[in-house]
Write a protein that holds these residues in place. Structure first.
Motif, PDB file in Angstrom:
ATOM      1  N   TRP A 136      12.525  -1.151  -6.578  1.00 28.69           N
ATOM      2  CA  TRP A 136      13.673  -1.828  -7.173  1.00 28.69           C
ATOM      3  C   TRP A 136      14.080  -1.074  -8.438  1.00 28.69           C
ATOM      4  O   TRP A 136      13.230  -0.718  -9.259  1.00 28.69           O
ATOM      5  N   VAL A 137      15.380  -0.856  -8.600  1.00 31.59           N
ATOM      6  CA  VAL A 137      15.909  -0.118  -9.739  1.00 31.59           C
ATOM      7  C   VAL A 137      16.881  -1.004 -10.525  1.00 31.59           C
ATOM      8  O   VAL A 137      17.837  -1.534  -9.962  1.00 31.59           O
ATOM      9  N   ARG A 176       6.196  11.892   3.022  1.00 31.25           N
ATOM     10  CA  ARG A 176       5.503  11.298   1.871  1.00 31.25           C
ATOM     11  C   ARG A 176       6.461  11.368   0.673  1.00 31.25           C
ATOM     12  O   ARG A 176       6.370  12.241  -0.170  1.00 31.25           O
ATOM     13  N   ASN A 177       7.375  10.396   0.629  1.00 32.18           N
ATOM     14  CA  ASN A 177       8.505  10.500  -0.289  1.00 32.18           C
ATOM     15  C   ASN A 177       8.508   9.466  -1.406  1.00 32.18           C
ATOM     16  O   ASN A 177       9.490   9.363  -2.147  1.00 32.18           O
ATOM     17  N   ALA A 178       7.450   8.698  -1.538  1.00 35.23           N
ATOM     18  CA  ALA A 178       7.472   7.608  -2.516  1.00 35.23           C
ATOM     19  C   ALA A 178       7.762   8.115  -3.926  1.00 35.23           C
ATOM     20  O   ALA A 178       8.578   7.532  -4.657  1.00 35.23           O
ATOM     21  N   ARG A 179       7.101   9.207  -4.343  1.00 34.25           N
ATOM     22  CA  ARG A 179       7.344   9.691  -5.699  1.00 34.25           C
ATOM     23  C   ARG A 179       8.755  10.269  -5.834  1.00 34.25           C
ATOM     24  O   ARG A 179       9.400  10.116  -6.881  1.00 34.25           O
ATOM     25  N   VAL A 180       9.229  10.921  -4.797  1.00 34.95           N
ATOM     26  CA  VAL A 180      10.586  11.453  -4.837  1.00 34.95           C
ATOM     27  C   VAL A 180      11.587  10.313  -5.032  1.00 34.95           C
ATOM     28  O   VAL A 180      12.491  10.389  -5.873  1.00 34.95           O
ATOM     29  N   TYR A 181      11.409   9.254  -4.252  1.00 37.34           N
ATOM     30  CA  TYR A 181      12.304   8.103  -4.397  1.00 37.34           C
ATOM     31  C   TYR A 181      12.186   7.500  -5.782  1.00 37.34           C
ATOM     32  O   TYR A 181      13.184   7.158  -6.426  1.00 37.34           O
ATOM     33  N   PHE A 182      10.949   7.319  -6.264  1.00 38.68           N
ATOM     34  CA  PHE A 182      10.712   6.628  -7.517  1.00 38.68           C
ATOM     35  C   PHE A 182      11.288   7.410  -8.697  1.00 38.68           C
ATOM     36  O   PHE A 182      11.828   6.807  -9.640  1.00 38.68           O
ATOM     37  N   VAL A 232      14.954   0.912 -15.325  1.00 39.64           N
ATOM     38  CA  VAL A 232      13.629   0.322 -15.086  1.00 39.64           C
ATOM     39  C   VAL A 232      13.383   0.214 -13.585  1.00 39.64           C
ATOM     40  O   VAL A 232      14.287  -0.107 -12.816  1.00 39.64           O
ATOM     41  N   LYS A 233      12.131   0.485 -13.175  1.00 36.68           N
ATOM     42  CA  LYS A 233      11.789   0.475 -11.750  1.00 36.68           C
ATOM     43  C   LYS A 233      10.538  -0.363 -11.492  1.00 36.68           C
ATOM     44  O   LYS A 233       9.623  -0.402 -12.317  1.00 36.68           O
ATOM     45  N   PHE A 234      10.535  -1.026 -10.346  1.00 31.36           N
ATOM     46  CA  PHE A 234       9.372  -1.743  -9.839  1.00 31.36           C
ATOM     47  C   PHE A 234       9.030  -1.174  -8.466  1.00 31.36           C
ATOM     48  O   PHE A 234       9.942  -0.862  -7.674  1.00 31.36           O
ATOM     49  N   LEU A 235       7.742  -1.057  -8.176  1.00 33.36           N
ATOM     50  CA  LEU A 235       7.308  -0.662  -6.843  1.00 33.36           C
ATOM     51  C   LEU A 235       6.440  -1.773  -6.276  1.00 33.36           C
ATOM     52  O   LEU A 235       5.407  -2.123  -6.857  1.00 33.36           O
ATOM     53  N   PHE A 236       6.880  -2.353  -5.167  1.00 33.35           N
ATOM     54  CA  PHE A 236       6.131  -3.385  -4.456  1.00 33.35           C
ATOM     55  C   PHE A 236       5.630  -2.789  -3.142  1.00 33.35           C
ATOM     56  O   PHE A 236       6.342  -1.994  -2.515  1.00 33.35           O
ATOM     57  N   TYR A 237       4.431  -3.203  -2.698  1.00 32.56           N
ATOM     58  CA  TYR A 237       3.961  -2.723  -1.394  1.00 32.56           C
ATOM     59  C   TYR A 237       3.220  -3.840  -0.674  1.00 32.56           C
ATOM     60  O   TYR A 237       2.858  -4.858  -1.263  1.00 32.56           O
ATOM     61  N   ASN A 238       3.013  -3.635   0.629  1.00 31.42           N
ATOM     62  CA  ASN A 238       2.439  -4.663   1.489  1.00 31.42           C
ATOM     63  C   ASN A 238       1.172  -4.121   2.157  1.00 31.42           C
ATOM     64  O   ASN A 238       1.180  -3.773   3.344  1.00 31.42           O
ATOM     65  N   PRO A 239       0.064  -4.026   1.414  1.00 32.20           N
ATOM     66  CA  PRO A 239      -1.152  -3.409   1.971  1.00 32.20           C
ATOM     67  C   PRO A 239      -1.775  -4.218   3.101  1.00 32.20           C
ATOM     68  O   PRO A 239      -2.451  -3.666   3.960  1.00 32.20           O
ATOM     69  N   SER A 240      -1.527  -5.535   3.121  1.00 34.38           N
ATOM     70  CA  SER A 240      -2.121  -6.376   4.173  1.00 34.38           C
ATOM     71  C   SER A 240      -1.302  -6.352   5.456  1.00 34.38           C
ATOM     72  O   SER A 240      -1.770  -6.811   6.499  1.00 34.38           O
ATOM     73  N   LEU A 241      -0.068  -5.832   5.377  1.00 36.91           N
ATOM     74  CA  LEU A 241       0.864  -5.806   6.514  1.00 36.91           C
ATOM     75  C   LEU A 241       1.154  -7.208   7.036  1.00 36.91           C
ATOM     76  O   LEU A 241       1.575  -7.388   8.186  1.00 36.91           O
ATOM     77  N   ALA A 242       0.939  -8.206   6.181  1.00 36.48           N
ATOM     78  CA  ALA A 242       1.120  -9.600   6.587  1.00 36.48           C
ATOM     79  C   ALA A 242       2.506 -10.080   6.172  1.00 36.48           C
ATOM     80  O   ALA A 242       2.757 -10.332   4.997  1.00 36.48           O
ATOM     81  N   GLY A 243       3.380 -10.223   7.134  1.00 37.98           N
ATOM     82  CA  GLY A 243       4.710 -10.758   6.874  1.00 37.98           C
ATOM     83  C   GLY A 243       5.434 -10.045   5.760  1.00 37.98           C
ATOM     84  O   GLY A 243       5.527  -8.820   5.730  1.00 37.98           O
ATOM     85  N   GLU A 244       5.915 -10.831   4.805  1.00 40.01           N
ATOM     86  CA  GLU A 244       6.676 -10.296   3.674  1.00 40.01           C
ATOM     87  C   GLU A 244       5.888 -10.393   2.372  1.00 40.01           C
ATOM     88  O   GLU A 244       6.466 -10.485   1.296  1.00 40.01           O
ATOM     89  N   ASP A 245       4.574 -10.336   2.478  1.00 39.53           N
ATOM     90  CA  ASP A 245       3.730 -10.556   1.309  1.00 39.53           C
ATOM     91  C   ASP A 245       3.546  -9.269   0.504  1.00 39.53           C
ATOM     92  O   ASP A 245       2.455  -8.705   0.421  1.00 39.53           O
ATOM     93  N   TYR A 246       4.632  -8.830  -0.118  1.00 36.62           N
ATOM     94  CA  TYR A 246       4.596  -7.629  -0.940  1.00 36.62           C
ATOM     95  C   TYR A 246       4.022  -7.987  -2.321  1.00 36.62           C
ATOM     96  O   TYR A 246       4.302  -9.054  -2.865  1.00 36.62           O
ATOM     97  N   GLU A 271       0.543   6.160  -6.963  1.00 39.53           N
ATOM     98  CA  GLU A 271       0.767   6.936  -5.740  1.00 39.53           C
ATOM     99  C   GLU A 271      -0.529   7.060  -4.944  1.00 39.53           C
ATOM    100  O   GLU A 271      -0.530   6.969  -3.706  1.00 39.53           O
ATOM    101  N   ARG A 272      -1.644   7.248  -5.616  1.00 37.32           N
ATOM    102  CA  ARG A 272      -2.921   7.348  -4.916  1.00 37.32           C
ATOM    103  C   ARG A 272      -3.287   6.013  -4.263  1.00 37.32           C
ATOM    104  O   ARG A 272      -3.822   5.990  -3.160  1.00 37.32           O
TER     105      ARG A 272
END
Length: 487
Positions: free
Chosen positions: A405-406, A478-484, A418-432, A449-450
């Protein structure tokens, strides 16, 4: 010269007790303006509704009116004269009468006299007399300043329209709680004769009158103007958070060296009785008469849980205690107090606006585990609003789904981009969940990133030191840092 006729506190009593007050209550404000060929006086008149005798026309309508005589005199000589009837339309309830007249007058010193007579009561009348000076300036000059209820673009021939704007005057110089903006109009003459190079500054500010000559600056603003023969000033200032009391508006003209060229100061009164409510005065009886009394337990818990995304510190603990109890009275008290703090004059409107945002967040970010506004993205949405840009990625083979989010302008901390990075490590629904943010006070993880690529590319970090490395090796998709970093 700007003039206001009456005590506004007296006017409040008239409106509150119309059956006890009968004397005609009229107010005027006036200003001297000019065209290239002629000076003219603009007189704004208002007659308070509760002091006019309205007669019944039919079962649904009333009508009232006054006779108005305006005289601009010098001794026994009358320089300008207007006499006319000012009638209300057919109305269901009494309404104030408002009018404006413009009269051409040469330079000189005069007396402005306004006589107002109730058409339905020969004993109900008012006479106003004020000195009036019509100047003939040769250098830069600031006209009198007219207070307005508001203005809007309008090219019609309405008497209240000037320079392409419909301007509703405020002759009593009294801003009640329904008015959230202070507006004013003035004109500047002959700036082109006095300022040969560059621009000049128009500065305006509101001060609270504390008494004994003590003033406190409340708010200010300014405009840069290019010199011309006639410049119009049409300004609006926020007074929503102005407490009840006596204030003044000052308008100044200054050159580029900050030398004062001209100034005008006008007094006004503000009524905002509930802006700062004493919370100790909020009683159970008061709350029982408010909108919260109509909310059942489900609606109360929903609203309080939504508020939980916003409050912090000791207030958060108080909210948790209210939710943990089964005491609906305690829940209603907390909810009402919160929205009185947001808008003491209209707490229910503040509540409804908040619930609309909460409903939107719940719908958009619902994951099945909790309300959508209780998710990390939902909390960000509630606290900071919609981002300017969202990058949603689900096709990176080495990372779980993630979003960036920007916010171009981040009012919470006055930061840019300002930027936020949300991720869904559990792959459960929309639980970012929040992984990283550049906002001050939010989660900041230099190793984000790691962490994002830990499951499928954990050893492909950049550098030789596994403890200190914060970035990943570049790779296809592997574009997360490029996007961010690029957005």
């Amino acid at each position: 010269m700007k003039n206001t006729l009456r005590s506004c506190f007296g006017a409040l009593l008239l409106f509150a007790l119309p059956g006890l007050a009968h004397a005609l209550d009229a107010g005027i404000s006036y200003a001297v303006y000019a065209t290239p060929d002629q000076s003219y006086v603009e007189v704004n008149l208002e007659v308070a509704a509760s002091t006019i005798n309205f007669i019944t026309v039919d079962s649904n309508h009333l009508k009232g009116g006054v006779e108005v005589m305006m005289l601009i005199k010098k001794g026994d000589m009358v320089a300008a004269y207007e006499k006319y009837l000012l009638n209300s339309p057919l109305v269901k309830f009494p309404q104030s009468l408002l009018d404006v007249k413009r009269m051409q007058v040469p330079a000189g010193e005069y007396v402005l006299e306004v006589r107002v007579q109730d058409l339905n009561d020969s004993l109900n009348n008012k006479i106003i007399q004020q000195p009036l000076v019509v100047a003939a300036p040769k250098s830069i000059y600031l006209s009198e300043v007219q207070f307005l209820r508001g203005f809007k673009a309008d090219e019609s021939n309405n008497p209240f329209t000037k320079n392409g704007y419909f301007m509703k005057p405020l002759p009593f110089a009294f801003y009640d709680k329904s008015l959230k903006k202070l507006a004013f109009y003035a004109e500047v003459y002959h700036a082109d004769k006095s300022i040969r190079d560059g621009e000049y500054l128009v500065r305006y500010f509101i001060q609270e009158e504390k008494g004994n000559g003590i003033k406190t600056l409340i708010s200010s603003g300014s405009q840069q103007k290019k010199p011309s023969a006639i410049d119009a000033l049409l300004v609006q200032m926020d007074i929503s958070k102005l407490e009840s009391g006596n204030y003044s508006l000052t308008v100044e003209l200054r050159d580029k060296t900050n030398q004062l060229l001209a100034t005008r100061t006008m007094a006004f009164q503000r009524s905002n009785p509930l802006f700062k409510i004493d919370e100790s005065l909020i009683t159970d009886e008061m709350v029982a008469q408010q909108f919260v009394e109509n909310l059942d337990e489900k609606a109360l818990r929903y609203a309080l849980r939504a508020l939980g995304t916003m409050v912090t510190g000791t207030e958060s603990e108080t909210l948790k205690n209210a939710l943990a109890s089964d005491d609906l009275k305690q829940m209603r008290f907390y909810l009402y107090r919160h929205f009185v703090r947001q808008d003491a004059n209209k707490p229910e409107e503040a509540y409804q606006s908040f619930i609309q945002v909460a409903n939107a967040a719940d719908k958009k970010f619902k994951s099945g585990f909790r309300y959508g506004f209780e998710s990390d993205r939902g909390r960000a949405y509630m606290r900071f609003g919609l981002p300017n840009d969202v990058i949603h990625v689900e096709d990176d083979p080495a990372a779980p789904p993630y979003e960036i989010w920007v916010y171009e302008n981040f009012p919470s901390t006055n930061q840019k981009n300002v930027k936020f990075l949300f991720y869904n490590p559990s792959l459960a629904g929309e639980d970012y969940i929040t992984l990283h943010s550049t906002a001050r006070g939010e989660i900041n993880n230099p190793r984000w990133e790691r962490v994002l690529y830990a499951r499928n590319a954990g050893e492909q970090y950049d550098g030789d030191n596994t403890q200190d490395a914060t970035t990943m090796q570049r790779n296809v998709n592997r574009n997360a840092r490029v996007y961010f970093e690029s957005y």
